[in-house]
Design an enzyme around this catalytic site. Structure first.
Site, mmCIF file in Angstrom:
data_model
loop_
_atom_site.group_PDB
_atom_site.id
_atom_site.type_symbol
_atom_site.label_atom_id
_atom_site.label_comp_id
_atom_site.label_asym_id
_atom_site.label_seq_id
_atom_site.Cartn_x
_atom_site.Cartn_y
_atom_site.Cartn_z
ATOM 1 N N SER A 8 59.680 24.557 49.940
ATOM 2 C CA SER A 8 60.149 25.840 49.406
ATOM 3 C C SER A 8 59.767 25.967 47.941
ATOM 4 O O SER A 8 60.073 25.078 47.133
ATOM 5 C CB SER A 8 61.671 25.936 49.520
ATOM 6 O OG SER A 8 62.136 26.947 48.635
ATOM 7 N N HIS A 33 57.101 27.873 52.095
ATOM 8 C CA HIS A 33 58.333 28.642 52.357
ATOM 9 C C HIS A 33 58.681 29.452 51.116
ATOM 10 O O HIS A 33 58.887 28.895 50.025
ATOM 11 C CB HIS A 33 59.465 27.657 52.688
ATOM 12 C CG HIS A 33 60.762 28.277 53.096
ATOM 13 N ND1 HIS A 33 60.999 28.736 54.368
ATOM 14 C CD2 HIS A 33 61.905 28.484 52.393
ATOM 15 C CE1 HIS A 33 62.248 29.198 54.438
ATOM 16 N NE2 HIS A 33 62.822 29.055 53.249
ATOM 17 N N ASP A 35 61.329 31.679 49.351
ATOM 18 C CA ASP A 35 62.750 32.072 49.380
ATOM 19 C C ASP A 35 62.936 33.362 48.602
ATOM 20 O O ASP A 35 62.881 33.362 47.373
ATOM 21 C CB ASP A 35 63.627 30.947 48.800
ATOM 22 C CG ASP A 35 63.923 29.893 49.856
ATOM 23 O OD1 ASP A 35 63.770 28.694 49.562
ATOM 24 O OD2 ASP A 35 64.279 30.279 50.990
ATOM 25 N N MET A 37 65.208 36.430 47.442
ATOM 26 C CA MET A 37 66.625 36.753 47.253
ATOM 27 C C MET A 37 66.747 38.053 46.455
ATOM 28 O O MET A 37 66.018 38.250 45.476
ATOM 29 C CB MET A 37 67.328 35.612 46.505
ATOM 30 C CG MET A 37 67.239 34.280 47.222
ATOM 31 S SD MET A 37 68.076 32.983 46.282
ATOM 32 C CE MET A 37 67.480 31.531 47.147
ATOM 33 N N HIS A 66 61.381 33.801 53.829
ATOM 34 C CA HIS A 66 62.799 33.767 54.230
ATOM 35 C C HIS A 66 63.498 34.860 53.428
ATOM 36 O O HIS A 66 63.782 34.683 52.242
ATOM 37 C CB HIS A 66 63.349 32.372 53.899
ATOM 38 C CG HIS A 66 64.813 32.226 54.130
ATOM 39 N ND1 HIS A 66 65.508 31.129 53.632
ATOM 40 C CD2 HIS A 66 65.721 32.993 54.767
ATOM 41 C CE1 HIS A 66 66.779 31.246 53.965
ATOM 42 N NE2 HIS A 66 66.943 32.361 54.662
ATOM 43 N N MET A 68 66.372 36.569 52.207
ATOM 44 C CA MET A 68 67.815 36.555 51.998
ATOM 45 C C MET A 68 68.155 37.860 51.278
ATOM 46 O O MET A 68 68.507 37.877 50.079
ATOM 47 C CB MET A 68 68.223 35.310 51.184
ATOM 48 C CG MET A 68 68.090 34.034 51.992
ATOM 49 S SD MET A 68 68.078 32.537 51.006
ATOM 50 C CE MET A 68 66.333 32.456 50.579
ATOM 51 N N MET A 137 70.401 27.473 58.708
ATOM 52 C CA MET A 137 70.690 27.176 57.312
ATOM 53 C C MET A 137 71.658 26.003 57.245
ATOM 54 O O MET A 137 72.734 26.033 57.846
ATOM 55 C CB MET A 137 71.291 28.399 56.613
ATOM 56 C CG MET A 137 70.298 29.531 56.380
ATOM 57 S SD MET A 137 68.872 28.996 55.413
ATOM 58 C CE MET A 137 69.639 28.672 53.822
ATOM 59 N N ASP A 175 66.816 24.429 56.858
ATOM 60 C CA ASP A 175 66.560 24.733 55.445
ATOM 61 C C ASP A 175 67.803 24.477 54.607
ATOM 62 O O ASP A 175 68.832 25.120 54.790
ATOM 63 C CB ASP A 175 66.172 26.218 55.353
ATOM 64 C CG ASP A 175 65.944 26.700 53.940
ATOM 65 O OD1 ASP A 175 65.693 27.904 53.782
ATOM 66 O OD2 ASP A 175 66.029 25.897 52.996
HETATM 67 C C1 DX5 Z 1 68.781 28.482 50.002
HETATM 68 C C2 DX5 Z 1 67.311 28.201 50.021
HETATM 69 C C3 DX5 Z 1 67.145 26.706 49.840
HETATM 70 C C4 DX5 Z 1 65.760 26.224 49.710
HETATM 71 C C5 DX5 Z 1 65.695 24.719 49.898
HETATM 72 O O1 DX5 Z 1 69.011 29.802 49.739
HETATM 73 O O2 DX5 Z 1 66.754 28.673 51.219
HETATM 74 O O3 DX5 Z 1 67.740 26.101 50.947
HETATM 75 O O4 DX5 Z 1 64.972 26.804 50.662
HETATM 76 O O5 DX5 Z 1 66.415 24.168 48.901
HETATM 77 P P1 DX5 Z 1 66.686 22.582 48.782
HETATM 78 O O6 DX5 Z 1 65.644 21.875 49.605
HETATM 79 O O7 DX5 Z 1 66.551 22.315 47.308
HETATM 80 O O8 DX5 Z 1 68.064 22.386 49.308
HETATM 81 ZN ZN ZN Z 2 64.848 29.258 52.599
#
Ligand code: DX5
Ligand code: ZN
Length: 220
Positions: A8, A33, A35, A37, A66, A68, A137, A175
């Protein structure tokens, strides 16, 4: 078959993303990946489609976004147009899960659903045929570097069982909080794609984790 590893970028050096993607590619990553947000579904704000678009020409990695974000149906097309290969939406972020999955697939990308730790797998009951990926998750979304939530392991096992018994090609991605210590239980539970952010980008010799995770399946 070994698990796929999707580092990620959330924990990468954002001042140097092109090099960070090249680094994970050179170290054996299968996917990258992203992320995403929006500061509404989760408190943080991270990246948008323009980052995917700028990275696309610099990597051959499968790009997995992903989302969010609230109302993901309003945003998924921009990511597909930016060159993202797979768009995952949070089941909790839309009232129209079936519709947004069909929209993603019609737009030419693969479609996934992410389930927060408290969300039961039963929400998948009537949409299995639409699912290229289920993301379990293992932390509450919104930040990297959190501790793995072991209570999701039975959910991973259940979903892996559903994929097998329905004879589906659906990927089972996990994840959050994945590292050397937590990975074996997750792989044993049936994950096929592992997302790791801080353990790859923030840990000492983190790049080696990519290969270690891919080899772990062979020694379990
Ligand atoms: C949460 C993210 C994280 C990320 C991975 O919102 O989706 O989970 O991808 O983070 P680590 O591997 O640092 O937990
Ligand atoms: Zn993620």
């Amino acid at each position: 078959m070994s698990v796929k590893v999707a580092p990620s970028l959330l924990s990468a050096d954002f001042s140097n993303l092109r090099e960070e993607v090249r680094r994970i590619e050179a170290n054996g990553a299968d996917w990258v990946h992203l992320d995403v947000m929006d500061g509404h579904f989760v408190p943080s704000i991270t990246i948008g489609p323009v980052v995917a678009q700028s990275l696309r020409p610099h990597t051959k990695l499968f790009m997995d976004a992903h989302l969010m974000v609230s109302e993901p149906e309003d945003h998924c097309k921009q990511f597909i147009d930016a060159g993202v290969n797979l768009v995952t939406v949070q089941a909790e972020a839309t009232a129209h899960l079936d519709r947004v999955l069909r929209k993603i697939k019609k737009g030419g990308a693969k479609a996934g659903v992410a389930l927060n730790p408290a969300t039961p797998a039963s929400i998948l009951e009537y949409i299995w045929p639409l699912l290229d990926l289920v993301l379990v998750m293992s932390v509450n979304p919104g930040a990297g570097g959190q501790a793995f939530i072991p209570e999701v392991l039975p959910k991973i096992e259940y979903i892996a069982g559903q994929i097998r018994s329905r004879n589906l090609a659906t990927e089972l991605q996990v994840d959050g909080g994945i590292n050397h210590e937590t990975a074996s239980a997750i792989i044993k539970a049936g994950a096929s794609v592992l997302v790791a952010g801080s353990a790859v980008f923030k840990a000492e010799n983190g790049m080696a984790l990519i290969g270690d995770l891919k080899n772990m399946q062979n020694v379990l």
